[in-house]
Design a protein around this motif. Structure first.
Motif, PDB file in Angstrom:
ATOM      1  N   ILE A 156       0.751  -1.146  -0.050  1.00 12.86           N
ATOM      2  CA  ILE A 156      -0.148   0.067   0.200  1.00 12.86           C
ATOM      3  C   ILE A 156       0.952   1.265   0.125  1.00 12.86           C
ATOM      4  O   ILE A 156       0.836   2.116  -0.714  1.00 12.86           O
ATOM      5  N   ALA A 157       1.759   1.310   0.839  1.00  8.45           N
ATOM      6  CA  ALA A 157       2.716   2.416   0.996  1.00  8.45           C
ATOM      7  C   ALA A 157       3.491   3.019  -0.399  1.00  8.45           C
ATOM      8  O   ALA A 157       3.454   4.024  -0.629  1.00  8.45           O
ATOM      9  N   MET A 158       3.746   1.836  -1.101  1.00  9.18           N
ATOM     10  CA  MET A 158       4.353   1.951  -2.566  1.00  9.18           C
ATOM     11  C   MET A 158       3.387   2.768  -3.454  1.00  9.18           C
ATOM     12  O   MET A 158       3.690   3.510  -4.421  1.00  9.18           O
ATOM     13  N   HIS A 159       2.384   2.226  -3.470  1.00  7.83           N
ATOM     14  CA  HIS A 159       1.238   2.510  -4.424  1.00  7.83           C
ATOM     15  C   HIS A 159       0.580   3.948  -4.038  1.00  7.83           C
ATOM     16  O   HIS A 159      -0.279   4.447  -4.626  1.00  7.83           O
ATOM     17  N   ASN A 160       0.767   4.413  -2.918  1.00  5.40           N
ATOM     18  CA  ASN A 160      -0.261   5.389  -2.090  1.00  5.40           C
ATOM     19  C   ASN A 160       0.033   6.792  -3.041  1.00  5.40           C
ATOM     20  O   ASN A 160      -0.711   7.395  -3.152  1.00  5.40           O
ATOM     21  N   ASP A 161       1.328   6.990  -3.449  1.00  3.79           N
ATOM     22  CA  ASP A 161       1.819   8.000  -3.921  1.00  3.79           C
ATOM     23  C   ASP A 161       1.166   8.269  -5.409  1.00  3.79           C
ATOM     24  O   ASP A 161       0.886   9.420  -5.905  1.00  3.79           O
ATOM     25  N   TYR A 162       0.640   7.257  -5.915  1.00  2.00           N
ATOM     26  CA  TYR A 162      -0.169   7.170  -7.167  1.00  2.00           C
ATOM     27  C   TYR A 162      -1.742   7.012  -7.269  1.00  2.00           C
ATOM     28  O   TYR A 162      -2.322   7.210  -8.257  1.00  2.00           O
ATOM     29  N   GLY A 163      -2.015   6.901  -6.117  1.00  2.00           N
ATOM     30  CA  GLY A 163      -3.553   6.928  -5.733  1.00  2.00           C
ATOM     31  C   GLY A 163      -4.105   5.890  -6.045  1.00  2.00           C
ATOM     32  O   GLY A 163      -5.280   5.610  -6.287  1.00  2.00           O
ATOM     33  N   GLY A 164      -3.466   4.674  -6.439  1.00  2.00           N
ATOM     34  CA  GLY A 164      -4.026   3.466  -6.893  1.00  2.00           C
ATOM     35  C   GLY A 164      -2.997   2.437  -7.293  1.00  2.00           C
ATOM     36  O   GLY A 164      -1.727   2.769  -7.115  1.00  2.00           O
ATOM     37  N   VAL A 165      -3.307   1.357  -7.370  1.00  2.00           N
ATOM     38  CA  VAL A 165      -2.291   0.213  -7.631  1.00  2.00           C
ATOM     39  C   VAL A 165      -1.540   0.377  -9.054  1.00  2.00           C
ATOM     40  O   VAL A 165      -2.512   0.364 -10.005  1.00  2.00           O
ATOM     41  N   ALA A 224     -13.779   8.087  -0.903  1.00  2.00           N
ATOM     42  CA  ALA A 224     -12.495   8.712   0.056  1.00  2.00           C
ATOM     43  C   ALA A 224     -11.746   9.560  -0.910  1.00  2.00           C
ATOM     44  O   ALA A 224     -10.957  10.610  -0.302  1.00  2.00           O
ATOM     45  N   GLN A 225     -11.631   9.263  -2.110  1.00  2.00           N
ATOM     46  CA  GLN A 225     -10.718   9.943  -2.924  1.00  2.00           C
ATOM     47  C   GLN A 225     -11.516  11.470  -3.138  1.00  2.00           C
ATOM     48  O   GLN A 225     -10.929  12.515  -3.037  1.00  2.00           O
ATOM     49  N   LEU A 226     -12.866  11.371  -3.290  1.00  2.00           N
ATOM     50  CA  LEU A 226     -13.641  12.623  -3.585  1.00  2.00           C
ATOM     51  C   LEU A 226     -13.457  13.651  -2.066  1.00  2.00           C
ATOM     52  O   LEU A 226     -13.429  14.791  -2.035  1.00  2.00           O
ATOM     53  N   LEU A 227     -12.997  12.947  -1.092  1.00  2.00           N
ATOM     54  CA  LEU A 227     -13.146  13.599   0.278  1.00  2.00           C
ATOM     55  C   LEU A 227     -11.697  13.865   0.748  1.00  2.00           C
ATOM     56  O   LEU A 227     -11.454  14.512   1.681  1.00  2.00           O
ATOM     57  N   GLY A 228     -10.888  13.771  -0.287  1.00  2.00           N
ATOM     58  CA  GLY A 228      -9.394  13.935   0.035  1.00  2.00           C
ATOM     59  C   GLY A 228      -8.615  12.878   0.830  1.00  2.00           C
ATOM     60  O   GLY A 228      -7.495  13.299   1.462  1.00  2.00           O
ATOM     61  N   LEU A 229      -8.859  11.813   0.929  1.00  2.00           N
ATOM     62  CA  LEU A 229      -8.456  10.871   1.846  1.00  2.00           C
ATOM     63  C   LEU A 229      -7.576   9.990   0.814  1.00  2.00           C
ATOM     64  O   LEU A 229      -7.551  10.065  -0.480  1.00  2.00           O
ATOM     65  N   GLY A 230      -6.449   9.168   1.518  1.00  2.00           N
ATOM     66  CA  GLY A 230      -5.743   8.320   0.725  1.00  2.00           C
ATOM     67  C   GLY A 230      -6.217   7.097   0.156  1.00  2.00           C
ATOM     68  O   GLY A 230      -7.408   6.921   0.283  1.00  2.00           O
ATOM     69  N   TYR A 231      -5.293   6.238  -0.338  1.00  2.00           N
ATOM     70  CA  TYR A 231      -5.727   4.976  -1.031  1.00  2.00           C
ATOM     71  C   TYR A 231      -5.179   4.064   0.138  1.00  2.00           C
ATOM     72  O   TYR A 231      -3.716   4.170   0.453  1.00  2.00           O
ATOM     73  N   PRO A 232      -5.731   2.761   0.134  1.00  2.00           N
ATOM     74  CA  PRO A 232      -6.980   2.503  -0.133  1.00  2.00           C
ATOM     75  C   PRO A 232      -7.920   3.408   0.811  1.00  2.00           C
ATOM     76  O   PRO A 232      -7.805   3.463   1.921  1.00  2.00           O
ATOM     77  N   GLY A 233      -9.166   3.978   0.397  1.00  2.00           N
ATOM     78  CA  GLY A 233     -10.052   4.573   0.970  1.00  2.00           C
ATOM     79  C   GLY A 233     -10.908   4.216   1.909  1.00  2.00           C
ATOM     80  O   GLY A 233     -11.217   4.922   3.103  1.00  2.00           O
ATOM     81  N   GLY A 234     -11.278   2.855   2.067  1.00  2.00           N
ATOM     82  CA  GLY A 234     -12.232   2.169   2.873  1.00  2.00           C
ATOM     83  C   GLY A 234     -11.939   2.651   4.517  1.00  2.00           C
ATOM     84  O   GLY A 234     -12.948   3.068   5.058  1.00  2.00           O
ATOM     85  N   PRO A 235     -10.792   2.005   4.921  1.00  2.00           N
ATOM     86  CA  PRO A 235     -10.339   2.099   6.193  1.00  2.00           C
ATOM     87  C   PRO A 235     -10.258   3.957   6.731  1.00  2.00           C
ATOM     88  O   PRO A 235     -11.033   4.218   7.703  1.00  2.00           O
TER      89      PRO A 235
END
Ligand code: KG4
Ligand code: ZN
Length: 336
Positions: A33-42, A170-181
């Motif tokens: 997750i940390a690696m993909h976080n910068d890109y907003g997805g996998v 979550a993305q619309l609300l400005g939260l990171g990926y993955p947005g569920g948690p």
């Protein structure tokens, strides 16, 4: 039977050892997750390369933790699909090569079958038949399960998956990926009654879902209210999404004449969903079964478990030919 399970369909490398007599002996997970976080997805290519780095160390780790040797293995299970082709190939290639070198069988497991059977890795597993609510990042389905490989699709999402709806909101609300948690955490601080969102298809009379309209409604709300109200919007979204999942699942149980409901997949980790479902199901005489929290999201244990069920009837020694199935319908599996 001692089975090594390897999961590499998306952004988590999971390895586990399951023994059909002794139960789960060890499991290990590396999340990208940390690696993909910068890109907003996998990013698929990055995912594949990282699976290559992790799969052998994780295998050594579970063997060491359980005190087992490779020679003690009776079979190897790997996720054959659905998922990212390159990522799947890493687990499949490693599993097939290892099985070939050990002269033992290897079996390709359907990722969603793994999720769906994950609540059975328990001292008190549900008996068949049950209804399964599968709520992951890529799938939302209601199934009637009468045995391993005996799956009847009752309904599914017509557009976005439930996890995808959580992630996009979550993305619309400005939260990171993955947005569920992250969304679920923000929602806990919000007032769900401040905004009313549509409950898509709640009364459609079938067991299908649709989440893309809900996402658009959130977008409209965010444009109007701005992000100052993000917690209240998150809470309103979560209540509506959970309402639909709970309503349809209980209706599917009633329709199927089944009093056991299994919830599997990443969204199954959602606390609000768990609380609502357990309470409302109990009022209708339905028991709800969840996987251990750590086995709601992707893991090797569910693949080792499902593989052990399939290897019990499939003992052919592995050869080196294999193919992964990035797209694969659960309902097409053979019964065990
Ligand atoms: O099953 P999973 O790990 O991967 C797939 O096979 O897709 O599910 C991941 C999904 C993501 O969309 C993630 O946002 C969602 O599960 N998720 C949650 C929670 N934890 C994970 N959604 C809502 N609430 C959570 N607590
Ligand atoms: Zn999954």
């Amino acid at each position: 039977m001692l089975v090594l399970g390897i999961e590499s369909s998306c952004d988590e490398t999971g390895v586990a050892l399951y023994d059909s007599v002794r139960g789960l002996l060890a499991h290990a997970l590396y999340s990208q997750i940390a690696m993909h976080n910068d890109y907003g997805g996998v990013v698929p290519e990055l995912a594949s390369r990282d699976h290559i780095r992790r799969v052998l160390p994780l295998t050594r780790q579970v063997l060491a933790e359980s005190g087992c040797t490779l020679e003690a293995l009776d079979g190897i299970a790997y996720t054959q699909g659905p998922g990212l082709a390159g990522a799947l190939l890493v687990g499949a290639g490693m599993a097939r090569a290892l099985a070939f070198s050990l002269n033992i069988p290897a079996v390709g497991v359907h990722h969603l079958e793994g999720h769906m059977l994950s609540p059975l890795i328990s001292d008190t597993p549900p008996e068949f038949p049950f209804v399964a609510l599968l709520v992951s990042g890529g799938h939302t389905q209601l199934m009637r399960v009468s045995g391993v490989g005996r799956y009847t699709l009752l309904g599914e999402t017509l557009d976005d998956a439930a996890g995808e709806a959580f992630d996009k909101t979550a993305q619309l609300l400005g939260l990171g990926y993955p947005g569920g948690p992250a969304l679920s955490k923000l929602a806990a601080a919000g007032d769900a009654s401040r905004f009313t969102l549509p409950r898509p298809m709640l009364n459609s009379g079938d067991f299908d879902f649709s989440f893309s309209g809900l996402k658009t409604a959130v977008l409209t709300l965010v444009r109007k209210q701005g992000l100052d109200q993000a917690a209240d919007i998150a809470a309103a979204f979560q209540v509506v999404a959970v309402d639909v999942l709970v309503g349809k699942s209980l209706a599917a149980c009633a329709h199927s004449g089944v009093t056991r409901l299994v919830v599997a997949g990443g969204v199954g980790a959602n606390t609000h969903l768990r609380e609502r479902l357990t309470r409302e199901a109990a009022a209708r005489g339905i028991s709800v079964f969840y996987p251990r929290l750590e086995f709601c999201t992707d893991n090797g244990a569910m693949i080792a478990y499902a593989g052990a069920q399939r290897l019990a009837t499939h003992r052919k020694t592995s050869d080196l030919t294999f193919a992964v199935k990035p797209r694969w319908e659960l309902a097409t599996l053979d019964a065990v």
